[in-house]
Design an enzyme around this catalytic site. Structure first.
Site, PDB file in Angstrom:
ATOM      1  N   PRO A  22       0.784  -1.228   0.000  1.00 43.90           N
ATOM      2  CA  PRO A  22       0.000   0.000   0.000  1.00 43.90           C
ATOM      3  C   PRO A  22       0.819   1.283   0.000  1.00 43.90           C
ATOM      4  O   PRO A  22       1.827   1.383   0.711  1.00 43.90           O
ATOM      5  CB  PRO A  22      -0.812  -0.096   1.300  1.00 43.90           C
ATOM      6  N   ASN A  23       0.381   2.208  -0.813  1.00 42.37           N
ATOM      7  CA  ASN A  23       0.911   3.581  -0.904  1.00 42.37           C
ATOM      8  C   ASN A  23       2.255   3.694  -1.624  1.00 42.37           C
ATOM      9  O   ASN A  23       2.735   4.799  -1.859  1.00 42.37           O
ATOM     10  CB  ASN A  23       1.001   4.235   0.490  1.00 42.37           C
ATOM     11  N   TYR A  35      10.728   9.154   2.009  1.00 43.43           N
ATOM     12  CA  TYR A  35      10.825   8.088   1.007  1.00 43.43           C
ATOM     13  C   TYR A  35      11.591   8.478  -0.256  1.00 43.43           C
ATOM     14  O   TYR A  35      11.801   7.635  -1.125  1.00 43.43           O
ATOM     15  CB  TYR A  35       9.413   7.611   0.643  1.00 43.43           C
ATOM     16  N   ASN A  86       8.361  -5.191  -0.416  1.00 41.93           N
ATOM     17  CA  ASN A  86       8.186  -4.077   0.502  1.00 41.93           C
ATOM     18  C   ASN A  86       6.691  -4.048   0.806  1.00 41.93           C
ATOM     19  O   ASN A  86       5.907  -3.571  -0.006  1.00 41.93           O
ATOM     20  CB  ASN A  86       8.637  -2.756  -0.120  1.00 41.93           C
ATOM     21  N   ALA A  89       2.791  -0.593   4.947  1.00 44.06           N
ATOM     22  CA  ALA A  89       2.271  -0.672   6.319  1.00 44.06           C
ATOM     23  C   ALA A  89       1.812  -2.085   6.692  1.00 44.06           C
ATOM     24  O   ALA A  89       1.698  -2.405   7.883  1.00 44.06           O
ATOM     25  CB  ALA A  89       1.123   0.317   6.486  1.00 44.06           C
ATOM     26  N   ASP A  99       1.852 -15.301   6.253  1.00 44.83           N
ATOM     27  CA  ASP A  99       1.619 -16.735   6.019  1.00 44.83           C
ATOM     28  C   ASP A  99       1.806 -17.098   4.546  1.00 44.83           C
ATOM     29  O   ASP A  99       2.304 -18.188   4.234  1.00 44.83           O
ATOM     30  CB  ASP A  99       0.210 -17.125   6.482  1.00 44.83           C
ATOM     31  N   GLU A 110      12.933  -8.894   2.473  1.00 44.92           N
ATOM     32  CA  GLU A 110      12.050  -7.774   2.830  1.00 44.92           C
ATOM     33  C   GLU A 110      12.843  -6.478   2.694  1.00 44.92           C
ATOM     34  O   GLU A 110      13.972  -6.399   3.176  1.00 44.92           O
ATOM     35  CB  GLU A 110      11.595  -7.977   4.275  1.00 44.92           C
ATOM     36  N   HIS A 112      12.719  -2.141   2.956  1.00 45.86           N
ATOM     37  CA  HIS A 112      12.060  -0.876   3.313  1.00 45.86           C
ATOM     38  C   HIS A 112      12.957   0.270   2.894  1.00 45.86           C
ATOM     39  O   HIS A 112      14.172   0.234   3.140  1.00 45.86           O
ATOM     40  CB  HIS A 112      11.804  -0.795   4.821  1.00 45.86           C
ATOM     41  N   LEU A 113      12.351   1.270   2.300  1.00 46.46           N
ATOM     42  CA  LEU A 113      13.119   2.451   1.904  1.00 46.46           C
ATOM     43  C   LEU A 113      13.652   3.179   3.133  1.00 46.46           C
ATOM     44  O   LEU A 113      14.810   3.597   3.168  1.00 46.46           O
ATOM     45  CB  LEU A 113      12.221   3.393   1.090  1.00 46.46           C
ATOM     46  N   SER A 114      12.787   3.334   4.117  1.00 46.32           N
ATOM     47  CA  SER A 114      13.176   4.058   5.328  1.00 46.32           C
ATOM     48  C   SER A 114      13.694   3.077   6.381  1.00 46.32           C
ATOM     49  O   SER A 114      13.451   1.862   6.283  1.00 46.32           O
ATOM     50  CB  SER A 114      11.972   4.829   5.881  1.00 46.32           C
ATOM     51  N   ARG A 119      12.111   4.932  13.335  1.00 46.76           N
ATOM     52  CA  ARG A 119      10.900   5.738  13.173  1.00 46.76           C
ATOM     53  C   ARG A 119       9.930   5.484  14.345  1.00 46.76           C
ATOM     54  O   ARG A 119      10.349   5.103  15.423  1.00 46.76           O
ATOM     55  CB  ARG A 119      10.270   5.439  11.802  1.00 46.76           C
TER      56      ARG A 119
HETATM   57  C1  DQA Z   1       7.916   1.356   4.340  1.00 46.38           C
HETATM   58  C2  DQA Z   1       7.852   1.561   5.843  1.00 46.38           C
HETATM   59  C3  DQA Z   1       6.443   1.302   6.364  1.00 46.38           C
HETATM   60  O1  DQA Z   1       6.380   1.515   7.761  1.00 46.38           O
HETATM   61  C4  DQA Z   1       5.465   2.251   5.691  1.00 46.38           C
HETATM   62  O2  DQA Z   1       4.141   1.973   6.141  1.00 46.38           O
HETATM   63  C5  DQA Z   1       5.551   2.229   4.233  1.00 46.38           C
HETATM   64  C6  DQA Z   1       6.873   2.182   3.608  1.00 46.38           C
HETATM   65  C7  DQA Z   1       9.305   1.738   3.755  1.00 46.38           C
HETATM   66  O3  DQA Z   1       9.569   1.360   2.631  1.00 46.38           O
HETATM   67  O4  DQA Z   1      10.078   2.433   4.421  1.00 46.38           O
HETATM   68  O5  DQA Z   1       4.560   2.321   3.526  1.00 46.38           O
HETATM   69  O6  DQA Z   1       7.704  -0.019   4.062  1.00 46.38           O
END
Ligand code: DQA
Length: 160
Positions: A22-23, A35, A86, A89, A99, A110, A112-114, A119
């Site tokens: 998402p997002n 990001y 990635n 959330a 699962d 896995e 994550h950009l951040s 955080r």
């Molecule tokens: C994220 C970190 C998550 O906490 C956040 O909800 C995202 C992006 C990252 O790539 O840093 O949507 O996965």
């Protein structure tokens, strides 16, 4: 949907499934101070280029829906040689996605950009991390490329 079919063939080239939750379709516009300015299309293009140079194929998918991501793990995760995810959330909440990843035979990285560890406290815990081969966080878009290199090295037989 026929969930466990071998849906993707790429000759004898290994397939790496890249999933974004998402997002992440908003990358480049979404909270750029966190990001960055790189779009998801740009990340995908970099991964495609890197994979092509190594004789592999990228299958990339983004969704804002948990079930759609799970369907893609079922559909393409079983014929892939590796998964990069990635989960956005969903990282912090989705037992169902966890699962699905646990069930898929391919190793998963896995990304994550951040740096989720630095955080808000609700981002510190990943329900995906225990079923991933490893996690890369905080390195921006390069994290995806590093994950891809790791998986391709593994496929090439370099055990790290
Ligand atoms: C994220 C970190 C998550 O906490 C956040 O909800 C995202 C992006 C990252 O790539 O840093 O949507 O996965």
């Amino acid at each position: 949907m026929d969930t466990l079919r071998d849906s993707r063939t790429a000759g004898d080239k290994p397939i790496i499934l890249v999933l974004n939750g998402p997002n992440l379709n908003l990358l480049g516009r979404r909270e750029p101070e966190i990001y960055g300015m790189t779009t998801l299309d740009e990340i995908d293009a970099t991964l495609q280029e890197e994979a092509e140079g190594r004789g592999a194929v990228i299958v990339s998918y983004q969704s804002n829906y948990e079930g759609a991501l799970i369907d893609h793990v079922h559909r393409d995760g079983w014929s892939a040689s590796g998964i990069i995810i990635n989960p956005g959330a969903l990282t912090h909440s989705s037992i169902a996605l966890r699962d699905a990843i646990a069930a898929a035979p391919a190793p998963t990285v896995e990304v994550h950009l951040s740096n989720i560890a630095s955080r808000e406290p609700f981002r510190h815990h990943s329900v995906i991390a225990p079923v991933a081969r490893g996690t890369i966080a905080g390195l921006g878009p390069r994290g995806y490329v590093l994950a891809l290199r790791y998986l391709l090295d593994m496929i090439d037989g370099e055990k790290h």
